[in-house]
Write a protein that holds these residues in place. Structure first.
Motif, PDB file in Angstrom:
ATOM      1  N   ARG A   1     -10.964   6.558   2.685  1.00 10.37           N
ATOM      2  CA  ARG A   1     -10.346   7.742   2.080  1.00 10.37           C
ATOM      3  C   ARG A   1      -9.654   8.621   3.115  1.00 10.37           C
ATOM      4  N   PHE A   2     -10.028   8.462   4.375  1.00  5.83           N
ATOM      5  CA  PHE A   2      -9.458   9.271   5.450  1.00  5.83           C
ATOM      6  C   PHE A   2      -8.245   8.609   6.110  1.00  5.83           C
ATOM      7  N   LEU A   3      -7.936   7.395   5.703  1.00  7.62           N
ATOM      8  CA  LEU A   3      -6.784   6.684   6.250  1.00  7.62           C
ATOM      9  C   LEU A   3      -5.497   7.157   5.578  1.00  7.62           C
ATOM     10  N   PRO A   4      -4.363   6.944   6.242  1.00 13.21           N
ATOM     11  CA  PRO A   4      -3.087   7.191   5.560  1.00 13.21           C
ATOM     12  C   PRO A   4      -3.049   6.355   4.278  1.00 13.21           C
ATOM     13  N   ILE A   5      -2.394   6.860   3.262  1.00  7.39           N
ATOM     14  CA  ILE A   5      -2.453   6.265   1.922  1.00  7.39           C
ATOM     15  C   ILE A   5      -2.091   4.782   1.882  1.00  7.39           C
ATOM     16  N   ASP A   6      -1.073   4.363   2.636  1.00  7.96           N
ATOM     17  CA  ASP A   6      -0.691   2.949   2.603  1.00  7.96           C
ATOM     18  C   ASP A   6      -1.733   2.061   3.278  1.00  7.96           C
ATOM     19  N   LEU A   7      -2.335   2.543   4.366  1.00  4.17           N
ATOM     20  CA  LEU A   7      -3.406   1.779   5.013  1.00  4.17           C
ATOM     21  C   LEU A   7      -4.651   1.729   4.138  1.00  4.17           C
ATOM     22  N   ARG A   8      -4.912   2.824   3.431  1.00  7.78           N
ATOM     23  CA  ARG A   8      -6.071   2.854   2.537  1.00  7.78           C
ATOM     24  C   ARG A   8      -5.943   1.797   1.443  1.00  7.78           C
ATOM     25  N   ALA A   9      -4.780   1.724   0.820  1.00  6.14           N
ATOM     26  CA  ALA A   9      -4.576   0.740  -0.248  1.00  6.14           C
ATOM     27  C   ALA A   9      -4.749  -0.677   0.279  1.00  6.14           C
ATOM     28  N   LEU A  10      -4.159  -0.960   1.424  1.00  3.54           N
ATOM     29  CA  LEU A  10      -4.264  -2.282   2.031  1.00  3.54           C
ATOM     30  C   LEU A  10      -5.716  -2.574   2.423  1.00  3.54           C
ATOM     31  N   GLY A  11      -6.365  -1.604   3.062  1.00  2.00           N
ATOM     32  CA  GLY A  11      -7.746  -1.783   3.508  1.00  2.00           C
ATOM     33  C   GLY A  11      -8.722  -1.956   2.368  1.00  2.00           C
ATOM     34  N   ASP A  12      -8.574  -1.147   1.324  1.00  6.40           N
ATOM     35  CA  ASP A  12      -9.469  -1.259   0.172  1.00  6.40           C
ATOM     36  C   ASP A  12      -9.387  -2.644  -0.454  1.00  6.40           C
ATOM     37  N   GLN A  13      -8.172  -3.130  -0.646  1.00  7.06           N
ATOM     38  CA  GLN A  13      -7.993  -4.452  -1.261  1.00  7.06           C
ATOM     39  C   GLN A  13      -8.567  -5.547  -0.366  1.00  7.06           C
TER      40      GLN A  13
ATOM     41  N   GLU B   1       1.645  -7.632   6.737  1.00  9.53           N
ATOM     42  CA  GLU B   1       1.560  -6.672   5.631  1.00  9.53           C
ATOM     43  C   GLU B   1       1.431  -5.240   6.140  1.00  9.53           C
ATOM     44  N   SER B   2       0.662  -5.046   7.191  1.00  7.65           N
ATOM     45  CA  SER B   2       0.418  -3.688   7.679  1.00  7.65           C
ATOM     46  C   SER B   2       1.581  -3.126   8.488  1.00  7.65           C
ATOM     47  N   THR B   3       2.503  -3.982   8.908  1.00 13.14           N
ATOM     48  CA  THR B   3       3.628  -3.497   9.706  1.00 13.14           C
ATOM     49  C   THR B   3       4.962  -3.557   8.956  1.00 13.14           C
ATOM     50  N   LYS B   4       4.915  -3.799   7.659  1.00 15.95           N
ATOM     51  CA  LYS B   4       6.145  -3.831   6.870  1.00 15.95           C
ATOM     52  C   LYS B   4       6.824  -2.477   6.910  1.00 15.95           C
ATOM     53  N   SER B   5       8.157  -2.516   7.041  1.00 13.10           N
ATOM     54  CA  SER B   5       8.894  -1.250   7.050  1.00 13.10           C
ATOM     55  C   SER B   5       9.105  -0.731   5.636  1.00 13.10           C
ATOM     56  N   THR B   6       9.167  -1.630   4.657  1.00 14.57           N
ATOM     57  CA  THR B   6       9.273  -1.196   3.268  1.00 14.57           C
ATOM     58  C   THR B   6       7.986  -1.530   2.560  1.00 14.57           C
ATOM     59  N   ARG B   7       7.514  -0.600   1.806  1.00 17.32           N
ATOM     60  CA  ARG B   7       6.243  -0.782   1.115  1.00 17.32           C
ATOM     61  C   ARG B   7       6.428  -1.638  -0.126  1.00 17.32           C
ATOM     62  N   GLN B   8       5.423  -2.451  -0.395  1.00 18.89           N
ATOM     63  CA  GLN B   8       5.450  -3.282  -1.585  1.00 18.89           C
ATOM     64  C   GLN B   8       5.167  -2.440  -2.825  1.00 18.89           C
ATOM     65  N   PHE B   9       4.355  -1.422  -2.670  1.00 16.67           N
ATOM     66  CA  PHE B   9       3.986  -0.555  -3.773  1.00 16.67           C
ATOM     67  C   PHE B   9       4.410   0.867  -3.445  1.00 16.67           C
ATOM     68  N   ASP B  10       4.693   1.639  -4.453  1.00 16.52           N
ATOM     69  CA  ASP B  10       4.997   3.048  -4.256  1.00 16.52           C
ATOM     70  C   ASP B  10       3.701   3.816  -4.484  1.00 16.52           C
ATOM     71  N   ILE B  11       2.993   4.088  -3.402  1.00 14.25           N
ATOM     72  CA  ILE B  11       1.698   4.756  -3.472  1.00 14.25           C
ATOM     73  C   ILE B  11       1.882   6.225  -3.173  1.00 14.25           C
ATOM     74  N   GLN B  12       1.291   7.051  -4.017  1.00 11.06           N
ATOM     75  CA  GLN B  12       1.417   8.486  -3.829  1.00 11.06           C
ATOM     76  C   GLN B  12       0.034   9.113  -3.833  1.00 11.06           C
ATOM     77  N   GLU B  13      -0.090  10.194  -3.045  1.00 13.71           N
ATOM     78  CA  GLU B  13      -1.341  10.948  -2.993  1.00 13.71           C
ATOM     79  C   GLU B  13      -1.577  11.602  -4.350  1.00 13.71           C
ATOM     80  N   ASP B  14      -2.836  11.742  -4.728  1.00 17.32           N
ATOM     81  CA  ASP B  14      -3.175  12.515  -5.915  1.00 17.32           C
ATOM     82  C   ASP B  14      -2.889  13.976  -5.627  1.00 17.32           C
TER      83      ASP B  14
END
Length: 123
Positions: A22-34, A108-121
């Motif tokens: 939960r403390f990671l940047p949002i894109d890393l969190r999504a990748l890490g959680d999965q 996946e972690s170094t992609k310049s364009t994100r596969q998903f559009d993830i936004q903070e709540d």
């Protein structure tokens, strides 16, 4: 009784890692959680000797991430980098499929364009 104690330890480690994510940047969190969910699911029926190594590595990951999260909270500059370099010895002990998986994770972690559009709540 030993099986339920082990299952409890696994569940506790799994939950703690997801809390730390939960403390990671949002894109890393999504990748890490999965990734965590997939790995824990994949090793659900692992042999005892494989489970021991699995738990040791994930405990090390949890400890490293916990330290980095605390450093990030202290710095509050946003310049803290998450992760750690792998030693040549540890990298040399990986199996071929693990090397491939590590490579895919790096891509996946170094992609310049994100596969998903993830936004903070918004709060």
């Amino acid at each position: 009784m030993a099986v339920s104690a082990h299952a409890s330890k696994v569940r506790s480690l799994y939950k703690r890692i997801l809390v730390l994510h939960r403390f990671l940047p949002i894109d890393l969190r999504a990748l890490g959680d999965q990734y965590v969910k997939d790995e824990f699911r994949r090793h659900k029926g692992a042999a005892p000797e494989e489970a021991t190594g699995f738990m040791t590595e994930w405990k090390d990951y949890k400890d490293t991430l916990q330290t980095q999260v605390l450093e990030s909270a202290e710095e509050q500059t946003g310049s803290v980098k998450f992760g750690a370099n792998l030693s040549e010895g540890k990298l040399g002990s990986f199996q071929h499929d693990q090397i491939g998986q590590l490579y895919e994770l790096m891509l996946e972690s170094t992609k310049s364009t994100r596969q998903f559009d993830i936004q903070e709540d918004s709060k």
